[in-house]
Write a protein that holds these residues in place. Structure first.
Motif, PDB file in Angstrom:
ATOM      1  N   ASN A 161       0.825  -1.211   0.000  1.00 54.13           N
ATOM      2  CA  ASN A 161       0.000   0.000   0.000  1.00 54.13           C
ATOM      3  C   ASN A 161       0.861   1.264   0.000  1.00 54.13           C
ATOM      4  OD1 ASN A 161      -2.389  -1.432  -0.022  1.00 54.13           O
ATOM      5  ND2 ASN A 161      -2.570  -1.489   2.209  1.00 54.13           N
ATOM      6  N   GLU A 162       1.950   1.246   0.756  1.00 49.81           N
ATOM      7  CA  GLU A 162       2.860   2.391   0.767  1.00 49.81           C
ATOM      8  C   GLU A 162       3.531   2.541  -0.597  1.00 49.81           C
ATOM      9  OE1 GLU A 162       5.599   1.841   3.945  1.00 49.81           O
ATOM     10  OE2 GLU A 162       4.102   2.126   5.530  1.00 49.81           O
ATOM     11  N   ALA A 163       3.845   1.412  -1.212  1.00 50.03           N
ATOM     12  CA  ALA A 163       4.483   1.449  -2.533  1.00 50.03           C
ATOM     13  C   ALA A 163       3.568   2.102  -3.560  1.00 50.03           C
ATOM     14  CB  ALA A 163       4.839   0.030  -2.972  1.00 50.03           C
ATOM     15  N   PHE A 164       2.275   1.792  -3.513  1.00 53.06           N
ATOM     16  CA  PHE A 164       1.332   2.373  -4.465  1.00 53.06           C
ATOM     17  C   PHE A 164       1.249   3.895  -4.287  1.00 53.06           C
ATOM     18  CE2 PHE A 164      -1.270  -1.802  -4.782  1.00 53.06           C
ATOM     19  CZ  PHE A 164      -0.304  -2.315  -5.645  1.00 53.06           C
ATOM     20  N   VAL A 165       1.293   4.357  -3.038  1.00 57.29           N
ATOM     21  CA  VAL A 165       1.281   5.796  -2.770  1.00 57.29           C
ATOM     22  C   VAL A 165       2.538   6.449  -3.343  1.00 57.29           C
ATOM     23  CG1 VAL A 165       1.355   7.560  -0.957  1.00 57.29           C
ATOM     24  CG2 VAL A 165      -0.156   5.571  -0.712  1.00 57.29           C
ATOM     25  N   MET A 166       3.686   5.799  -3.143  1.00 56.84           N
ATOM     26  CA  MET A 166       4.952   6.322  -3.651  1.00 56.84           C
ATOM     27  C   MET A 166       4.959   6.362  -5.181  1.00 56.84           C
ATOM     28  SD  MET A 166       7.399   4.299  -0.943  1.00 56.84           S
ATOM     29  CE  MET A 166       8.976   4.979  -1.429  1.00 56.84           C
ATOM     30  N   LEU A 167       4.359   5.342  -5.808  1.00 60.28           N
ATOM     31  CA  LEU A 167       4.299   5.280  -7.268  1.00 60.28           C
ATOM     32  C   LEU A 167       3.437   6.399  -7.839  1.00 60.28           C
ATOM     33  CD1 LEU A 167       4.001   1.427  -7.763  1.00 60.28           C
ATOM     34  CD2 LEU A 167       5.773   2.879  -8.749  1.00 60.28           C
ATOM     35  N   ASP A 168       2.403   6.797  -7.083  1.00 50.91           N
ATOM     36  CA  ASP A 168       1.540   7.890  -7.541  1.00 50.91           C
ATOM     37  C   ASP A 168       2.233   9.244  -7.440  1.00 50.91           C
ATOM     38  OD1 ASP A 168      -0.558   6.235  -8.201  1.00 50.91           O
ATOM     39  OD2 ASP A 168      -1.515   6.368  -6.238  1.00 50.91           O
ATOM     40  N   LYS A 169       3.186   9.346  -6.510  1.00 59.74           N
ATOM     41  CA  LYS A 169       3.845  10.623  -6.276  1.00 59.74           C
ATOM     42  C   LYS A 169       5.093  10.816  -7.115  1.00 59.74           C
ATOM     43  CE  LYS A 169       2.271  11.192  -1.465  1.00 59.74           C
ATOM     44  NZ  LYS A 169       2.716  11.293  -0.053  1.00 59.74           N
ATOM     45  N   LYS A 170       5.702   9.696  -7.540  1.00 56.80           N
ATOM     46  CA  LYS A 170       7.016   9.802  -8.169  1.00 56.80           C
ATOM     47  C   LYS A 170       7.212   8.713  -9.217  1.00 56.80           C
ATOM     48  CE  LYS A 170      11.908   9.617  -6.697  1.00 56.80           C
ATOM     49  NZ  LYS A 170      12.777   9.510  -5.494  1.00 56.80           N
ATOM     50  N   PRO A 171       7.751   9.036 -10.376  1.00 54.62           N
ATOM     51  CA  PRO A 171       8.006   8.005 -11.386  1.00 54.62           C
ATOM     52  C   PRO A 171       9.268   7.202 -11.049  1.00 54.62           C
ATOM     53  CG  PRO A 171       8.720  10.121 -12.210  1.00 54.62           C
ATOM     54  CD  PRO A 171       8.087  10.394 -10.874  1.00 54.62           C
ATOM     55  N   TYR A 172       9.212   5.899 -11.269  1.00 57.07           N
ATOM     56  CA  TYR A 172      10.375   5.041 -11.049  1.00 57.07           C
ATOM     57  C   TYR A 172      10.701   4.300 -12.339  1.00 57.07           C
ATOM     58  CZ  TYR A 172       9.904   5.810  -6.024  1.00 57.07           C
ATOM     59  OH  TYR A 172       9.839   6.387  -4.778  1.00 57.07           O
ATOM     60  N   ASP A 173      11.996   4.117 -12.568  1.00 55.68           N
ATOM     61  CA  ASP A 173      12.428   3.359 -13.743  1.00 55.68           C
ATOM     62  C   ASP A 173      12.318   1.855 -13.504  1.00 55.68           C
ATOM     63  OD1 ASP A 173      13.515   5.650 -15.376  1.00 55.68           O
ATOM     64  OD2 ASP A 173      14.743   5.858 -13.570  1.00 55.68           O
ATOM     65  N   LEU A 174      12.459   1.457 -12.242  1.00 51.36           N
ATOM     66  CA  LEU A 174      12.495   0.030 -11.916  1.00 51.36           C
ATOM     67  C   LEU A 174      11.934  -0.209 -10.525  1.00 51.36           C
ATOM     68  CD1 LEU A 174      13.555  -2.919 -12.551  1.00 51.36           C
ATOM     69  CD2 LEU A 174      15.702  -2.211 -11.475  1.00 51.36           C
ATOM     70  N   ILE A 175      11.164  -1.284 -10.397  1.00 50.09           N
ATOM     71  CA  ILE A 175      10.697  -1.740  -9.087  1.00 50.09           C
ATOM     72  C   ILE A 175      11.305  -3.115  -8.837  1.00 50.09           C
ATOM     73  CG2 ILE A 175       8.703  -2.476  -7.727  1.00 50.09           C
ATOM     74  CD1 ILE A 175       7.020  -0.519  -9.336  1.00 50.09           C
ATOM     75  N   ILE A 176      11.903  -3.277  -7.675  1.00 50.08           N
ATOM     76  CA  ILE A 176      12.370  -4.594  -7.230  1.00 50.08           C
ATOM     77  C   ILE A 176      11.504  -4.966  -6.040  1.00 50.08           C
ATOM     78  CG2 ILE A 176      14.320  -5.946  -6.393  1.00 50.08           C
ATOM     79  CD1 ILE A 176      16.186  -3.844  -7.599  1.00 50.08           C
ATOM     80  N   ILE A 235       1.180  -2.185 -12.066  1.00 45.58           N
ATOM     81  CA  ILE A 235       1.989  -1.532 -13.102  1.00 45.58           C
ATOM     82  C   ILE A 235       1.380  -1.790 -14.480  1.00 45.58           C
ATOM     83  CG2 ILE A 235       4.239  -1.505 -14.251  1.00 45.58           C
ATOM     84  CD1 ILE A 235       4.184  -0.151 -11.513  1.00 45.58           C
ATOM     85  N   VAL A 236       1.010  -3.057 -14.729  1.00 47.29           N
ATOM     86  CA  VAL A 236       0.425  -3.414 -16.018  1.00 47.29           C
ATOM     87  C   VAL A 236      -0.887  -2.677 -16.239  1.00 47.29           C
ATOM     88  CG1 VAL A 236      -0.608  -5.303 -17.328  1.00 47.29           C
ATOM     89  CG2 VAL A 236       1.542  -5.664 -16.132  1.00 47.29           C
ATOM     90  N   HIS A 237      -1.739  -2.668 -15.199  1.00 45.11           N
ATOM     91  CA  HIS A 237      -3.068  -2.064 -15.326  1.00 45.11           C
ATOM     92  C   HIS A 237      -2.977  -0.553 -15.541  1.00 45.11           C
ATOM     93  CE1 HIS A 237      -7.366  -1.516 -14.740  1.00 45.11           C
ATOM     94  NE2 HIS A 237      -7.104  -0.562 -13.870  1.00 45.11           N
ATOM     95  N   ASN A 238      -2.084   0.098 -14.820  1.00 41.52           N
ATOM     96  CA  ASN A 238      -2.004   1.556 -14.889  1.00 41.52           C
ATOM     97  C   ASN A 238      -1.004   2.057 -15.920  1.00 41.52           C
ATOM     98  OD1 ASN A 238      -3.887   2.367 -12.729  1.00 41.52           O
ATOM     99  ND2 ASN A 238      -2.475   1.241 -11.414  1.00 41.52           N
ATOM    100  N   LYS A 239      -0.372   1.114 -16.663  1.00 45.91           N
ATOM    101  CA  LYS A 239       0.520   1.465 -17.772  1.00 45.91           C
ATOM    102  C   LYS A 239       1.619   2.429 -17.338  1.00 45.91           C
ATOM    103  CE  LYS A 239      -3.555   1.088 -20.685  1.00 45.91           C
ATOM    104  NZ  LYS A 239      -4.460   0.931 -19.553  1.00 45.91           N
ATOM    105  N   LYS A 240       2.175   2.194 -16.172  1.00 42.97           N
ATOM    106  CA  LYS A 240       3.251   3.059 -15.697  1.00 42.97           C
ATOM    107  C   LYS A 240       4.537   2.745 -16.472  1.00 42.97           C
ATOM    108  CE  LYS A 240       1.352   3.665 -11.038  1.00 42.97           C
ATOM    109  NZ  LYS A 240       0.976   5.058 -11.225  1.00 42.97           N
ATOM    110  N   ASN A 241       5.329   3.775 -16.691  1.00 44.73           N
ATOM    111  CA  ASN A 241       6.534   3.655 -17.508  1.00 44.73           C
ATOM    112  C   ASN A 241       7.689   3.128 -16.651  1.00 44.73           C
ATOM    113  OD1 ASN A 241       8.038   3.942 -19.893  1.00 44.73           O
ATOM    114  ND2 ASN A 241       8.839   5.908 -19.181  1.00 44.73           N
ATOM    115  N   THR A 242       7.570   1.871 -16.242  1.00 45.21           N
ATOM    116  CA  THR A 242       8.569   1.299 -15.347  1.00 45.21           C
ATOM    117  C   THR A 242       8.752  -0.175 -15.643  1.00 45.21           C
ATOM    118  OG1 THR A 242       9.245   1.148 -13.024  1.00 45.21           O
ATOM    119  CG2 THR A 242       6.944   0.691 -13.520  1.00 45.21           C
ATOM    120  N   ARG A 243       9.700  -0.786 -14.967  1.00 46.46           N
ATOM    121  CA  ARG A 243       9.992  -2.210 -15.126  1.00 46.46           C
ATOM    122  C   ARG A 243       9.870  -2.869 -13.767  1.00 46.46           C
ATOM    123  NH1 ARG A 243      12.788   1.547 -17.514  1.00 46.46           N
ATOM    124  NH2 ARG A 243      13.510   1.383 -19.656  1.00 46.46           N
ATOM    125  N   VAL A 244       9.658  -4.187 -13.752  1.00 44.75           N
ATOM    126  CA  VAL A 244       9.480  -4.903 -12.491  1.00 44.75           C
ATOM    127  C   VAL A 244      10.369  -6.133 -12.451  1.00 44.75           C
ATOM    128  CG1 VAL A 244       7.875  -6.124 -10.977  1.00 44.75           C
ATOM    129  CG2 VAL A 244       7.082  -4.128 -12.271  1.00 44.75           C
TER     130      VAL A 244
END
Length: 460
Positions: free
Chosen positions: A37-52, A69-78
């Protein structure tokens, strides 16, 4: 990628700190959290190139991060971090869109190489709104492939017989059911059928039915018209229309709801579909290939899957044998993956020493060919001699309980894989105090599949 921004999701704070410090020493910007849940908040506030992200987390699983990530089409990798007990989930994560997975304990050199390669890869993308699945010209699963994603025929009797059956059924218009475990190459087999068929010039559309929500599955497969339901802001072309003139591949077919099964049966019988909310029938010319790791025949008898649909789909069936049961293929593919890893990592490892060969022979390979490929790539990275040594293998590979010969002294005993699967289900059920919904979520299977396995293994 210089100064790339990385989000690390790991609930082991000591482990997380070590990874963060290591990556920051290599000029990466790393934020960390221990909860989804904290990660989702952080993703909304800031773009990331990669999530581990670790797979098992206090408030969910890493698969939920990937799906977000897939659903919201964020420009990142997992990148998914897993234990070896979660290896089949890791294989499924690759199909859903993960760039890579790595297993604990993490080797620093392996982590750095994986991160560097991930950041060179295209971002994990959601599916565009006007298409529910990519028209697959190069399937994402890596089971029976080389680095060039070419289908490689195995040398075992099972693989040669499978290739013979593919050659026989491909030129026909028969619907095909492909059976087999995760990671055994069911999508590649289906693509092979398409490529050897008279429809090879048409599209090959692959859909993971297990990743479709029950509410939107009908829309994804058949499309919808504007205003058909809340959120239907425009007309949508469904998978069947996209596959017109070619082949549609439906993976994990058993996950479709009863209502969608009815629509699918109509599409097969009448060669027509109707969009959700539409009034016109649309003719479609599509060959259907489906895949499952469930017993559809048994599900049909129990009323969990439409029996008439099962018989329409099952005009011909193929079985993709797990790697542990086709010994002659093991080192055939190992040699191919070794060559791929040498090329990718700029190394020149000659082969495997005898001790490693014996370990490979006795390991149960729950992740099948995808797991074999990853283990070899990791070992090539860590190897400094001409031949891969035992020390370059993951520790879990050496555990007695992961041996394919464990609990398999006679033909009357269940396979090692089933023993491991049963133990994993029991352990998870105990952890969640037998809340089957939570257990299914952690195990990354639907409740129906979990109930079937509980019944199969006689779990109280």
């Amino acid at each position: 990628m210089a100064n790339a921004k990385i989000l690390l999701i790991e609930d082991d704070l000591t482990y997380s700190k070590i990874i963060k410090n290591f990556l920051e020493k290599h000029d990466y910007e790393v934020d960390q959290t221990s909860k989804i849940n904290e990660a989702f908040v952080m993703l909304d506030k800031k773009p990331y190139d990669l999530i581990i992200t670790d797979y098992r987390l206090p408030d969910g699983t890493g698969m939920e991060v990937l799906e977000n990530i897939v659903h919201n089409k964020k420009n990142t990798r997992v990148i998914l971090i897993t234990n070896y007990s979660d290896i089949r989930t890791a294989v499924r994560s690759m199909k859903l869109g993960a760039i890579e997975y790595i297993t604990k304990p993490i080797n620093p050199d392996e982590l750095l190489t994986t991160v560097n390669e991930a950041l060179k890869s295209p971002p994990t993308r959601g599916v565009p709104e006007d298409q529910a699945s990519a028209v697959s010209k190069s399937p994402k699963k890596t089971s029976k492939t080389t680095a060039g994603d070419a289908y490689v025929v195995g040398k075992s009797p099972e693989s040669l017989q499978l290739e013979q059956y593919i050659s026989l059924v491909a030129p026909t218009e028969m619907s095909v059911v492909v059976l087999g475990e995760s990671g055994t190459g069911k999508e590649f087999i289906s693509k092979r059928i398409h490529e050897k068929s008279k429809r090879s010039g048409g599209p090959f559309v692959a859909i993971d039915c297990g990743a479709l929500s029950k509410e939107l599955a009908g829309s994804e497969l058949f499309g919808h018209v504007k205003g058909a339901f809340t959120g239907a802001l425009d007309n949508k072309t469904g998978n069947f229309e996209m596959a017109n003139g070619g082949t549609i591949f439906l993976d994990e077919i058993g996950n479709l709801s009863y209502e969608v099964q009815i629509k699918l049966l109509r599409a097969i019988q009448e060669r027509k579909i109707r969009k959700i909310g539409g009034t016109k029938d649309i003719p479609v010319d599509v060959r259907i290939i489906v895949a499952t790791n469930e017993d559809l025949s048994n599900a049909a008898k129990k009323g969990e899957f439409r029996e008439d649909l099962y018989h329409r789909l099952n005009e011909f069936s193929l079985k993709s044998t797990p790697l542990r049961d086709r010994g002659e293929d093991l080192f055939h593919y190992a040699a191919i993956f070794l060559q791929d890893a040498n090329q990718a990592l700029g190394k020149d490892i000659l082969g495997f020493n005898e001790e490693v060969k014996e370990i490979f022979k006795t390991y149960s390979w729950p992740g099948n060919l995808r797991e074999l490929k990853n283990i070899i790539k990791r070992a090539v990275l860590l190897t400094t001699d001409d031949y891969i040594q035992k020390e370059s293998l993951p520790v879990d590979l050496l555990l007695p309980e992961n041996s394919s010969t464990q609990n398999s002294n006679t033909n009357d005993l269940k396979s090692s894989f089933e023993v491991q699967e049963k133990a994993m289900i029991i352990k998870t059920l105990n952890e969640v105090k037998h809340n089957k919904s939570k257990a299914a979520k952690i195990l990354n299977i639907d409740r129906k599949t979990l109930y079937n396995k509980i019944e199969k293994y006689g779990i109280d």
